[in-house]
Design an enzyme around this catalytic site. Structure first.
Site, PDB file in Angstrom:
ATOM      1  N   HIS A  17       0.845  -1.208   0.000  1.00 46.82           N
ATOM      2  CA  HIS A  17       0.000   0.000   0.000  1.00 46.82           C
ATOM      3  C   HIS A  17       0.877   1.255   0.000  1.00 46.82           C
ATOM      4  O   HIS A  17       0.633   2.210  -0.751  1.00 46.82           O
ATOM      5  CB  HIS A  17      -0.881   0.058   1.258  1.00 46.82           C
ATOM      6  CG  HIS A  17      -1.941  -0.999   1.358  1.00 46.82           C
ATOM      7  ND1 HIS A  17      -2.124  -1.768   2.476  1.00 46.82           N
ATOM      8  CD2 HIS A  17      -2.883  -1.395   0.467  1.00 46.82           C
ATOM      9  CE1 HIS A  17      -3.144  -2.592   2.289  1.00 46.82           C
ATOM     10  NE2 HIS A  17      -3.621  -2.394   1.069  1.00 46.82           N
ATOM     11  N   LYS A  41     -18.562  -6.134   7.682  1.00 45.07           N
ATOM     12  CA  LYS A  41     -17.343  -6.957   7.697  1.00 45.07           C
ATOM     13  C   LYS A  41     -16.433  -6.509   8.835  1.00 45.07           C
ATOM     14  O   LYS A  41     -15.836  -5.431   8.775  1.00 45.07           O
ATOM     15  CB  LYS A  41     -16.619  -6.823   6.348  1.00 45.07           C
ATOM     16  CG  LYS A  41     -15.539  -7.858   6.124  1.00 45.07           C
ATOM     17  CD  LYS A  41     -15.011  -7.749   4.700  1.00 45.07           C
ATOM     18  CE  LYS A  41     -13.603  -8.297   4.604  1.00 45.07           C
ATOM     19  NZ  LYS A  41     -12.932  -7.872   3.372  1.00 45.07           N
ATOM     20  N   ARG A  90      -1.636  -5.419  -8.840  1.00 44.90           N
ATOM     21  CA  ARG A  90      -0.565  -6.375  -8.537  1.00 44.90           C
ATOM     22  C   ARG A  90      -0.309  -7.334  -9.680  1.00 44.90           C
ATOM     23  O   ARG A  90       0.818  -7.687  -9.967  1.00 44.90           O
ATOM     24  CB  ARG A  90      -0.914  -7.183  -7.275  1.00 44.90           C
ATOM     25  CG  ARG A  90      -0.823  -6.388  -6.006  1.00 44.90           C
ATOM     26  CD  ARG A  90      -1.430  -7.116  -4.851  1.00 44.90           C
ATOM     27  NE  ARG A  90      -2.860  -7.294  -5.062  1.00 44.90           N
ATOM     28  CZ  ARG A  90      -3.733  -7.590  -4.122  1.00 44.90           C
ATOM     29  NH1 ARG A  90      -3.313  -7.793  -2.898  1.00 44.90           N
ATOM     30  NH2 ARG A  90      -5.012  -7.714  -4.373  1.00 44.90           N
ATOM     31  N   SER A 127      -3.127  -7.679   2.555  1.00 49.37           N
ATOM     32  CA  SER A 127      -3.360  -7.619   4.007  1.00 49.37           C
ATOM     33  C   SER A 127      -3.870  -8.956   4.535  1.00 49.37           C
ATOM     34  O   SER A 127      -3.489  -9.397   5.624  1.00 49.37           O
ATOM     35  CB  SER A 127      -4.386  -6.533   4.332  1.00 49.37           C
ATOM     36  OG  SER A 127      -3.917  -5.268   3.960  1.00 49.37           O
TER      37      SER A 127
END
Ligand code: PNS
Length: 157
Positions: A17, A41, A90, A127
């Site tokens: 990040h 969540k 990514r 993460s």
């Protein structure tokens, strides 16, 4: 002046990040890092903790601020005078969904999305993986800032 947003869950912030945030800060005048508040969540870190960690991680970047939002990202952009969304890519596996979101966001308010390719050293980093490895006692130093590492260790003692 171009003001952009780097949105995400940041549960917690990783060096991947930070790579994107630092590069966005070099490209644009002002960068707002915005943490999604997702009531449905439950994360490992509370939104306030995530913001605090992001604040520490970006403290050396004078044109970066940290915020949070709920609801639609495009509404956050409109309310804050943000003209573009910055996302890291990514791998091609990210691309399908990211393209879909970028096109939806653009159709809603004409806010554009700028993709920055992740530095290869961080292309596997997420993460969720960091949390899983840390939970089982694996070494994630080098993947997150030291103060995030300390918080992760404290969560999993
Ligand atoms: O770090 P993440 O979880 O991959 O970030 C995803 C995020 C927060 C960027 C995305 O879920 C989002 O923008 N959520 C806000 C709700 C929204 O605007 N949904 C419509 C997207 S087209």
């Amino acid at each position: 002046m171009t003001k952009v947003v780097c949105p995400g869950s940041f549960d917690p912030v990783t060096n991947g990040h930070l790579d994107i945030i630092e590069r966005a800060a070099r490209l644009f005048d002002e960068v707002v890092v915005a943490v999604l508040v997702n009531e449905s969540k439950q994360g490992l870190f509370k939104v306030a903790e995530r913001q605090d960690l992001l604040g520490q991680a970006t403290g050396h970047l004078p044109n970066v601020s940290v915020s949070s939002f709920d609801g639609l990202l495009v509404d956050f952009c409109t309310a804050n005078g943000i003209s573009a969304i910055v996302k890291g890519l990514r791998a091609v596996t990210d691309f399908d969904y990211e393209l879909q979101m970028a096109q939806m966001n653009s159709s809603l308010t004409q806010v554009d999305t700028v993709f920055i390719p992740t530095t290869p050293a961080y292309s596997f980093l997420a993460s969720s993986l960091v949390k899983e490895v840390a939970k089982h006692g694996g070494d994630v130093s080098g993947l997150v800032p030291d103060f995030v590492l300390a918080k992760l260790k404290a969560k999993f003692v």
